[in-house]
Design a protein around this motif. Structure first.
Motif, PDB file in Angstrom:
ATOM      1  N   LEU A   1     -10.457  -4.217   5.645  1.00 31.28           N
ATOM      2  CA  LEU A   1     -11.812  -4.708   5.361  1.00 31.28           C
ATOM      3  C   LEU A   1     -12.868  -3.699   5.818  1.00 31.28           C
ATOM      4  O   LEU A   1     -13.886  -3.483   5.109  1.00 31.28           O
ATOM      5  CB  LEU A   1     -12.025  -6.063   6.049  1.00 31.28           C
ATOM      6  N   LEU A   2     -12.641  -3.090   7.000  1.00 24.64           N
ATOM      7  CA  LEU A   2     -13.594  -2.086   7.483  1.00 24.64           C
ATOM      8  C   LEU A   2     -13.643  -0.885   6.534  1.00 24.64           C
ATOM      9  O   LEU A   2     -14.725  -0.340   6.255  1.00 24.64           O
ATOM     10  CB  LEU A   2     -13.200  -1.637   8.901  1.00 24.64           C
ATOM     11  N   ALA A   3     -12.454  -0.506   6.035  1.00 22.63           N
ATOM     12  CA  ALA A   3     -12.418   0.614   5.086  1.00 22.63           C
ATOM     13  C   ALA A   3     -13.151   0.247   3.797  1.00 22.63           C
ATOM     14  O   ALA A   3     -13.882   1.054   3.193  1.00 22.63           O
ATOM     15  CB  ALA A   3     -10.956   1.001   4.795  1.00 22.63           C
ATOM     16  N   SER A   4     -13.007  -1.007   3.339  1.00 25.47           N
ATOM     17  CA  SER A   4     -13.689  -1.453   2.132  1.00 25.47           C
ATOM     18  C   SER A   4     -15.200  -1.453   2.325  1.00 25.47           C
ATOM     19  O   SER A   4     -15.981  -1.062   1.420  1.00 25.47           O
ATOM     20  CB  SER A   4     -13.213  -2.871   1.760  1.00 25.47           C
ATOM     21  N   GLU A   5     -15.643  -1.916   3.535  1.00 27.47           N
ATOM     22  CA  GLU A   5     -17.085  -1.925   3.836  1.00 27.47           C
ATOM     23  C   GLU A   5     -17.660  -0.524   3.782  1.00 27.47           C
ATOM     24  O   GLU A   5     -18.757  -0.291   3.235  1.00 27.47           O
ATOM     25  CB  GLU A   5     -17.309  -2.546   5.207  1.00 27.47           C
ATOM     26  N   ASN A   6     -16.933   0.437   4.312  1.00 24.12           N
ATOM     27  CA  ASN A   6     -17.416   1.837   4.311  1.00 24.12           C
ATOM     28  C   ASN A   6     -17.526   2.370   2.889  1.00 24.12           C
ATOM     29  O   ASN A   6     -18.483   3.051   2.523  1.00 24.12           O
ATOM     30  CB  ASN A   6     -16.469   2.701   5.136  1.00 24.12           C
ATOM     31  N   ASN A   7     -16.513   2.008   2.083  1.00 21.38           N
ATOM     32  CA  ASN A   7     -16.526   2.461   0.681  1.00 21.38           C
ATOM     33  C   ASN A   7     -17.683   1.817  -0.077  1.00 21.38           C
ATOM     34  O   ASN A   7     -18.337   2.451  -0.937  1.00 21.38           O
ATOM     35  CB  ASN A   7     -15.211   2.116  -0.003  1.00 21.38           C
ATOM     36  N   LEU A   8     -17.966   0.527   0.219  1.00 21.33           N
ATOM     37  CA  LEU A   8     -19.084  -0.145  -0.428  1.00 21.33           C
ATOM     38  C   LEU A   8     -20.420   0.485  -0.025  1.00 21.33           C
ATOM     39  O   LEU A   8     -21.360   0.622  -0.853  1.00 21.33           O
ATOM     40  CB  LEU A   8     -19.085  -1.642  -0.076  1.00 21.33           C
ATOM     41  N   ARG A   9     -20.514   0.829   1.254  1.00 19.38           N
ATOM     42  CA  ARG A   9     -21.746   1.487   1.735  1.00 19.38           C
ATOM     43  C   ARG A   9     -21.952   2.811   1.014  1.00 19.38           C
ATOM     44  O   ARG A   9     -23.082   3.130   0.551  1.00 19.38           O
ATOM     45  CB  ARG A   9     -21.656   1.712   3.246  1.00 19.38           C
ATOM     46  N   LEU A  10     -20.893   3.572   0.891  1.00 19.45           N
ATOM     47  CA  LEU A  10     -21.002   4.861   0.188  1.00 19.45           C
ATOM     48  C   LEU A  10     -21.353   4.642  -1.282  1.00 19.45           C
ATOM     49  O   LEU A  10     -22.150   5.403  -1.875  1.00 19.45           O
ATOM     50  CB  LEU A  10     -19.674   5.631   0.307  1.00 19.45           C
TER      51      LEU A  10
END
Length: 411
Positions: free
Chosen positions: A368-377
């Protein structure tokens, strides 16, 4: 069928078993009567010999006493004769001497007469005493003969009326009647019944048991045996001891007693209670007249050990209680250990599952943290998105957008 040959004519004729048994019975009765008459003649002859000897002894004693007194009188007569021959002198001296001698003689004769009278009286008393003894002896012999005759007649009648099986049953009934006559007074708390349990293949005749305060202190297995004189195969008491010992052990009895009328002429069994413990443990053979005394003897001996039996029973119960406590403790320990082992295994399984869940959640968290970072980018990239950037390397698309922009401005 039986063949019988006539000793006179030599003719052979056949009779059935019943007729043959009757002929054998007649021969036996004749032989029995012949033996009985011979025994009576022997007893009468023995009695006559004893009486003749007693009379001879009395006559000899009387003759000896009379001969002794006659000898003494002859000596006195000889003494008087010698004194009379020696007398000399005057007639007066002779008379005095003779008178003195005669007086002495009369005195001695009187004494001897008195002694003879006393001796005769003693002999008469002794004769009377011997006569009384003779009468008593005669009466004793007559009573013995009468008892023998009665006993013989009893057994003759008994055997004539009973079969072999009935005699055995009569012996059992005789013992049962003896016990029942004393049951309420001497054995009110005792168990004495027929042994009807033949599940093991054999059984005794009667079982005697008695307990006090719930503690059994005496138990006896009884077997009754008898047979008629005409039985073809004569049994011995020892023939039944092994089976009786087996019945005693199977029925858990302490003693075994064979009440027997077998070997009726064997003095070993006729003299009283015979201890057979050297062959079989706690085994006895008795005649029927010792049936009640045997029960009383064994029961009284067991009563003396009753206190020790109670203490032993108490110790046995205490031991059983301790064993049960140990069994309960071991059962609790085993159950507790099993439950602890199962709980421990399940707790470890739960911990492992929790660890697995935590690991899985951690992976999910990381994902989930990795997904959040990808969404932010992606958001940043979306914010930086423009037509200029989109058409930078696509001139045809840029031309289309420029055309559309131009039309919008003209309108």
């Amino acid at each position: 069928m039986q063949e019988i040959k006539c000793p006179n004519c030599g003719e052979v004729f056949v009779v059935d078993e019943s007729g043959y048994a009757q002929i054998v019975q007649q021969v036996r009765d004749k032989e029995f009567d012949k033996e009985l008459r011979r025994r009576e003649e022997e007893l009468a002859g023995k009695q006559e010999s004893e009486l003749r000897l007693l009379r001879l002894e009395q006559k000899q004693e009387y003759d000896d006493a009379l001969a002794k007194k006659e000898t003494e009188l002859q000596k006195r007569d000889q003494l008087i004769a010698r004194l009379q021959a020696q007398i000399s002198g005057t007639e007066t001296e002779k008379k005095l001497a003779v008178a003195e001698v005669v007086s002495e003689k009369d005195r001695e004769l009187s004494e001897k007469t008195t002694e003879i009278t006393a001796l005769k009286s003693q002999l008469a008393n002794k004769a009377t005493e011997n006569e009384l003894k003779e009468q008593a002896l005669q009466k004793q012999y007559e009573e013995k003969l009468k008892m023998k005759d009665e006993q013989i007649e009893y057994y003759k009648d008994f055997k004539a009326r009973q079969s072999t099986k009935m005699i055995g049953e009569s012996l059992e009934q005789h013992c049962l009647n003896q016990f029942n006559a004393l049951r309420m007074t001497a054995f009110p708390n005792a168990y004495f019944e027929k042994d009807n349990d033949a599940r093991t293949g054999s059984k005794g005749d009667f079982i005697f048991r008695e307990a006090a305060d719930g503690v059994e202190f005496i138990s006896i297995m009884f077997e009754m045996k008898n047979e008629m004189d005409e039985t073809a195969t004569k049994h011995k008491n020892e023939d039944f001891l092994k089976e009786l010992d087996k019945d005693r052990r199977e029925k858990k009895c302490e003693y075994a007693v064979l009440v027997s009328l077998l070997e009726i002429d064997n003095e070993l069994y006729n003299n009283g209670i015979v201890d057979m413990s050297y062959r079989y443990e706690k085994m006895y053979v008795i005649r029927p007249q010792f049936f009640i005394p045997m029960i009383t003897l064994l029961r009284n001996a067991a009563l003396n050990s009753l206190q020790y039996r109670r203490e032993l029973e108490l110790a046995r119960h205490q031991q059983v209680d301790i064993l049960r406590f140990e069994e309960n403790m071991n059962t609790f320990k085993e159950g507790f250990a099993r439950n602890y082992r199962i709980a421990s295994e399940r707790f470890k399984t739960a911990i492992d599952e929790i660890d697995k869940t935590i690991t899985h959640l951690q992976k999910t968290k990381d994902a989930l943290l990795a997904s959040e970072n990808n969404l932010r980018l992606a958001n940043h990239k979306a914010e930086d998105l423009s037509i200029k950037r989109l058409t930078k390397n696509a001139p045809s698309v840029k031309a289309m957008f420029d055309e559309l922009k131009k039309e919008e401005s003209e309108n």
